[in-house]
Enzyme design. Structure first.
Site, PDB file in Angstrom:
ATOM      1  N   LYS A  70       0.866  -1.187   0.000  1.00 37.63           N
ATOM      2  CA  LYS A  70       0.000   0.000   0.000  1.00 37.63           C
ATOM      3  C   LYS A  70       0.901   1.235   0.000  1.00 37.63           C
ATOM      4  CE  LYS A  70      -3.954   1.823   2.665  1.00 37.63           C
ATOM      5  NZ  LYS A  70      -4.877   1.527   3.777  1.00 37.63           N
ATOM      6  N   SER A 145      -9.602   1.443   2.599  1.00 33.69           N
ATOM      7  CA  SER A 145      -8.696   2.245   1.810  1.00 33.69           C
ATOM      8  C   SER A 145      -7.576   1.435   1.161  1.00 33.69           C
ATOM      9  CB  SER A 145      -8.081   3.342   2.688  1.00 33.69           C
ATOM     10  OG  SER A 145      -7.286   2.809   3.707  1.00 33.69           O
ATOM     11  N   SER A 169      -9.935  -0.832   6.885  1.00 35.21           N
ATOM     12  CA  SER A 169      -9.331  -0.616   5.568  1.00 35.21           C
ATOM     13  C   SER A 169      -8.638  -1.804   4.909  1.00 35.21           C
ATOM     14  CB  SER A 169      -8.343   0.540   5.625  1.00 35.21           C
ATOM     15  OG  SER A 169      -9.023   1.718   5.363  1.00 35.21           O
TER      16      SER A 169
HETATM   17  N1  GLN Z   1     -13.225   3.641   6.623  1.00 39.38           N
HETATM   18  C1  GLN Z   1     -12.610   4.165   7.813  1.00 39.38           C
HETATM   19  C2  GLN Z   1     -12.326   5.633   7.647  1.00 39.38           C
HETATM   20  O1  GLN Z   1     -12.527   6.140   6.579  1.00 39.38           O
HETATM   21  C3  GLN Z   1     -11.328   3.413   8.132  1.00 39.38           C
HETATM   22  C4  GLN Z   1     -10.231   3.652   7.191  1.00 39.38           C
HETATM   23  C5  GLN Z   1      -9.011   2.835   7.535  1.00 39.38           C
HETATM   24  O2  GLN Z   1      -9.108   1.790   8.164  1.00 39.38           O
HETATM   25  N2  GLN Z   1      -7.850   3.360   7.176  1.00 39.38           N
HETATM   26  O3  GLN Z   1     -11.915   6.279   8.571  1.00 39.38           O
END
Ligand code: GLN
Length: 480
Positions: A70, A145, A169
């Site tokens: 990532k 993400s 994410s």
């Molecule tokens: N979907 C959650 C957010 O937008 C978690 C994102 C993540 O785990 N980086 O905060």
């Protein structure tokens, strides 16, 4: 191109069935094909893979295995943007700890994967390089993400990728793309070299094609690192060697009030089938209630803590100390313009919320109050884990949304449940387990602190009796 797991590719290299150099030529070609279809790479790093391949001796299980990272994991001399215009030109001078570990094992980095800006999102629609498409149906999102990592593993191009998980994410895109995704216990894996989102929730984990591979990768990236003071000294079991199909001693709970909130009968049926499979293998599965007042506060508590921490973590990205700089006359204008143009609107909204909750007059009633509620939620979970080894749930209440609906989807109770593992720092794994409308559906298993082995074993036992394994998707056709 034939699709391999880590194990099967290692065997193919060792037995001489696959010639590494030829194989990598195929990978580069396939990567270009998949990029056109999925837009999942932020960059490809074939030159780096060539160098890594020269150092591989194919003795260790991970030696010579292709993977992606990532784009919030720092890579020496390779762009690391965390998908933000603010960091568009950032080339780190050092590797994240996990990258050092994988390089030492002989893994070959073929690219950095797309993500939502700074890890903030669940759609992968806010990526600097544009949306990532779901390999099973490119009119749908991959989820975020860590969407690029999930899509590339799901496409069959690579057997594993690393991601990060602050709220969901790794697990959200893993579920939408039909791959295994795991976040470890907070502190199990060093965060040195991870561009942070919210430090008390951030974890680095992996996405793989099956549970055995997950056991291999998690072992290899876990353990204490003196450069991350929050990384744990607890010894890391050899997960792979301790994988067991016997789960007859396990006590598993699911939350009835979350289950009852499900409206999609096909999703409900998949979950019911999983419970039957667990019971058939001797596990005890009970339905219990998670207090409504905590369920309702999950999203607000998470939002306040995550956005508060991220606002503080990224205050240094001001165009002066770090990040892209807009030419303006005063220092104040440089900061305002750099941050306005460097961050997407959705990230700016999060920073505004973060600043609000951290304001002196709001700290007590917002930020500290959320931390207190977080503590109560953790205590409730501790209580549950006195009686149960694992909590099981669906990973989401729906299949991956279509691109045009992605931003409209509001967080359901099922979706919000994934936050529990971050608020309490628990290990949590997403396992593909069925299909609705030809799209993958997954369940989620969450265990006690540092009990990754129990989570992996239960997932392994389930995977073993599921028809899902080894399925993957390439182009317009499915192959098994
Ligand atoms: N979907 C959650 C957010 O937008 C978690 C994102 C993540 O785990 N980086 O905060």
């Amino acid at each position: 191109m034939k699709v391999y797991s880590i194990e099967s590719l290692h065997d193919a290299f060792q037995s001489g069935k696959v010639e590494p150099k030829d194989y990598y030529q195929q990978i580069y070609k396939e990567a270009q094909f998949q990029q056109k279809r999925l837009n999942a790479f932020a960059y490809t790093t074939f030159g780096k893979a060539e160098k890594d391949l020269k150092n591989a001796d194919f003795q260790n299980i991970l030696s010579g295995i292709p993977y992606v990272l990532k784009d919030n994991l720092c890579t020496q001399n390779i762009y690391t943007t965390a998908s933000s215009r603010m960091l568009e030109d950032y080339i780190p001078t050092y590797n994240a700890h996990v990258v050092d570990l994988l390089e030492r094992q002989g893994c070959c980095l073929i690219g950095k994967s797309s993500m939502d800006e700074l890890g903030m999102g669940f759609t992968n629609m806010t990526a600097l390089t544009g949306p990532v498409y779901n390999p099973w149906d490119v009119s749908r999102i991959a989820g975020g993400s860590s969407g690029g990592s999930a899509a590339l593993v799901a496409s069959g191009l690579i057997p594993f990728a690393l991601g990060s998980d602050t709220g969901d994410s790794i697990r959200r895109p893993a579920g939408y793309c039909g791959v295994v995704g795991m976040k470890p216990t907070w502190g199990r894996v060093s965060r040195y070299g991870l561009i942070p989102y919210a430090s008390s929730l951030d974890t680095i984990g992996a996405l793989t094609r099956n549970v055995r591979d997950m056991a291999i990768v998690m072992k290899n990236i876990s353990g204490h690192d003196h450069r991350d003071m929050t990384s744990s000294f607890q010894s890391v079991p050899r997960y792979f060697h301790h994988l067991s199909l016997d789960i007859s001693h396990l006590k598993i709970a699911f939350f009835k009030n979350i289950y009852d909130s499900l409206t999609d009968l096909q999703m409900k049926k998949i979950f019911d089938d999983m419970v039957v499979l667990l019971k058939q293998q001797g596990a005890k599965v009970d339905e219990i209630d998670f207090p409504e007042r905590y369920l309702k506060s999950l999203v607000p508590v998470y939002n306040i803590i995550a956005n508060g921490e991220s606002t503080s973590n990224h205050a240094c990205l001001d165009g002066i100390k770090y990040g892209m700089r807009e030419d303006e006359k005063s220092i104040e204008d440089i900061v305002i313009q750099s941050r306005s143009r460097g961050f997407t609107k959705s990230t700016q909204q999060r920073f505004i919320l973060g600043m609000l909750v951290l304001k002196e007059e709001n700290q007590e009633k917002m930020f500290r109050k959320s931390q207190k509620v977080r503590r109560l939620i953790v205590e409730e979970l501790n209580h549950i884990f006195q009686h149960y080894d694992l909590i099981i749930s669906l990973n989401s209440d729906s299949i991956a949304p279509h691109i045009q609906d992605a931003m409209k989807k509001s967080s359901s109770l099922v979706d919000a449940q994934l936050l529990l593992a971050n608020l309490a720092g628990l290990p949590s794994l997403t396992l593909p387990c069925g299909f609705v409308d030809d799209m993958p559906v997954a369940i989620n298993l969450t265990g006690r602190l540092f009990e990754e082995q129990t989570v992996l074993n239960c997932a392994y036992a389930l995977e073993n009796v599921l028809p899902f394994k080894n399925q993957y998707v390439r182009g317009d056709h499915f192959e098994i």
